[in-house]
Design an enzyme around this catalytic site. Structure first.
Site, mmCIF file in Angstrom:
data_model
loop_
_atom_site.group_PDB
_atom_site.id
_atom_site.type_symbol
_atom_site.label_atom_id
_atom_site.label_comp_id
_atom_site.label_asym_id
_atom_site.label_seq_id
_atom_site.Cartn_x
_atom_site.Cartn_y
_atom_site.Cartn_z
ATOM 1 N N LYS A 146 -13.197 -1.855 -1.990
ATOM 2 C CA LYS A 146 -12.480 -2.955 -1.328
ATOM 3 C C LYS A 146 -11.009 -2.876 -1.714
ATOM 4 C CE LYS A 146 -11.245 -7.031 -2.178
ATOM 5 N NZ LYS A 146 -9.948 -7.026 -1.453
ATOM 6 N N GLU A 166 -8.074 -1.785 -15.202
ATOM 7 C CA GLU A 166 -6.662 -1.474 -15.445
ATOM 8 C C GLU A 166 -5.877 -2.695 -15.017
ATOM 9 O OE1 GLU A 166 -3.428 -1.221 -14.930
ATOM 10 O OE2 GLU A 166 -2.947 0.800 -14.219
ATOM 11 N N CYS A 191 2.465 -1.141 -12.613
ATOM 12 C CA CYS A 191 1.802 -1.665 -13.811
ATOM 13 C C CYS A 191 2.455 -1.166 -15.092
ATOM 14 C CB CYS A 191 0.320 -1.314 -13.781
ATOM 15 S SG CYS A 191 0.027 0.425 -13.469
#
Ligand code: TXE
Length: 502
Positions: free
Chosen positions: A181, A256, A290
């Protein structure tokens, strides 16, 4: 300014078929650069995701994907890489339109995606396990690796295809089946990837795609008992919810969850390299990375001069849309996200940070229809401040200072995250000492941002659980299994042999 052509139509892919959602609901996908409609995506709910999970479960339990030679699965991944290269321009354009990132950055992303598929193609089947010494010539003991099973893969919007590739490629190499998804904001390139997987020969049911909101389309991937592993990349709050939901059926979990990454600059660093990279560290992709070096930690003796020059350069960074050749960075993913970044800056100022530049959307009226935010530098920060601890995920740098090496390390580790960090110095010994003591999953010395598919990626502390890329990135999708064989079976007579007597 409208930058898209005809909007794409994205459907779900379940058990080898492209289908609308059962409810018929759809979602408009808009380009963050100008708000134009770029796609219309089917909006799945729990029932659609349940059907996708059942398809992946059947494909795993019935096979033969999981029992194929791993090298055959690797060959499929290499074909995927070939097709990705063939379609690179189309895919990069699709990524740029969904995310608002510059086309040039999207091109880099596609090249990285190809490298991921080739890396996992290359290591598929290279680790057959090991033979364990039993101290007996009549027994054989082997540790082998089985695919973990059905995987739920949930990805975010900042690097949609790249993050999908870090999960899909190792899952397939390992022999798993999956339901993916993507973020509801950026589904297009994951749809294109599924089309390529089918073209490359992926059997029906092995890979399934659902589109839509996290709490509806995504949540079953972390709670459903037929999912064996959930791999999630996204925010910390959602990551905790995924982990909690996964605990009911004790799934394997890989997370993560971003970072607040220290970029430590010593006075003896190559000044020009450190300055230039400090800007890229935090302002690349408008800070929506990130591993962004959002926390500058600079030696006090050079602070004033270093920060003044950063501020001068940050104010010169040109904002613009994906296809604007003059643009150096793009819009944030949405107006909602921009509001979040703006309130983060306001809160930082309220807690004592000094705003040196940025802090608002640009005044340029040609950018008014996009969710742009100016490169922002917040000075005079310290690690007790929320703005230093929390991720803004926007183009916002906080600046702290240190005097001693010991202090630099302590400040760099004073965070609940632990994804990445950098150290800048020309003293190789100091660089190694600091790198050795920083509690982060990746440390760069005199560089920022490079990563390699061959090297593990992931975080210490609340940056996550497990690793992507490298051999560990494949092992996330494998279960070690101990197979012990007695070549000369005989009674053990643990109980009295009389039990065997009639
Ligand atoms: O992410 P979410 P959001 C950070 C960044 C950002 C914050 C929030 O700080 O400001 O996260 O961003 C799906 N069950 N990162 O809200 O919610 C969702 O649909 C299952 C860091 O956009 O984490 C999407 O597919 N899935 C990051 C994915 O989770 C759920 C990259 C990520 O969305 C779900 C992006 C649920 N209950 C944001 N709720 C990084 N690590 O690189 C949502 N999702």
């Amino acid at each position: 300014m409208t930058i898209s052509a005809e909007p794409y139509v994205a459907q779900l892919f379940i058990d080898g078929e492209w289908v609308p959602s059962a409810s018929g609901a759809t979602r408009d996908i808009r380009c963050p650069a100008d708000g134009s409609l770029v796609g219309i995506a089917a909006e799945a709910d729990e029932g659609d995701t349940d059907r996708a999970i059942q398809a992946a479960r059947r494909a795993f339990d019935v096979g033969p994907w999981n029992t194929l030679a791993a090298t055959e699965r690797g060959a499929l991944l290499n074909r995927v890489a070939d097709f990705l290269e063939r379609d690179a321009n189309k895919i990069a354009r699709a990524e740029a339109l969904d995310t608002g990132k510059r086309l040039v950055e999207a091109n880099y992303d596609v090249a990285d995606v190809v490298r991921s598929f080739r890396y996992f193609a290359g290591i598929a089947g290279t680790d057959a396990g090991r033979v364990v010494d039993t101290t007996s010539s009549t027994t054989i003991s082997r540790v082998v690796y089985d695919p973990v099973g059905v995987c739920g893969l949930i990805t975010p919007w900042n690097y949609p295809l790249l993050q999908a590739s870090w999960k899909v490629a190792p899952a397939l190499a390992a022999g798993c089946t999956f339901v993916i998804k993507p973020s509801e904001l950026t589904p297009h390139t994951t749809v294109l990837l599924m089309q390529i997987l089918v073209e490359a020969g992926m059997p029906a049911g092995v890979g399934n795609l659902v589109l839509g909101a996290g709490p509806t389309a995504g949540a079953p991937l972390s709670s459903h008992p037929d999912i064996d592993l959930v791999s999630f990349t996204g925010g910390l709050v959602t990551g905790r919810a995924v982990m909690a939901a996964a605990s009911a059926s004790v799934k394997k979990v890989a997370l993560e969850l971003g970072g607040k990454n220290p970029n430590i600059v010593f006075a003896d660093a190559d000044r020009e390299a450190a300055l230039d990279n400090a800007l890229t560290a935090v302002f690349l992709h408008s800070g929506q990375v990130c591993s962004a070096g959002a926390r500058l930690i600079v030696e006090e003796s050079i602070h004033d001069e270093f920060v003044a020059e950063l501020v001068r350069r940050a104010q010169l960074i040109r904002l613009g849309g994906p296809f604007d050749p003059n643009a150096e960075t793009g819009a944030l993913i949405s107006f909602a996200h921009r509001d979040k970044v703006q309130s983060y800056v306001e809160r930082a100022c309220a807690e004592g940070a000094v705003l040196r530049c940025g802090g608002t959307p640009p005044a340029d009226s040609t950018l008014a229809s996009g969710s742009y935010f100016l490169p922002t530098i917040l000075d005079e920060c310290h690690s007790q401040m929320r703005c230093v601890q929390d991720e803004s995920f926007g183009p916002v740098m906080t600046v702290e200072t240190f005097v001693t090496e010991e202090e630099a390390i302590a400040i760099g580790n004073d965070t609940y995250y632990g994804l990445a960090g950098a150290v800048w110095t020309q003293d190789a010994g100091k660089a190694q000492r600091v790198a050795g003591r920083l509690r982060h999953g990746t440390i760069w010395i005199n560089d920022y941002h490079p990563y390699l598919p061959q090297a593990e990626w992931g975080g210490f502390k609340q940056s996550g659980v497990g690793r992507e890329l490298g051999p560990s990135g494949l092992h996330e999708y494998l279960e070690p299994k101990h197979v012990y064989q007695n070549l000369s079976p005989a009674p053990s007579n643990w109980f009295n042999p009389r039990l065997a007597e009639g």
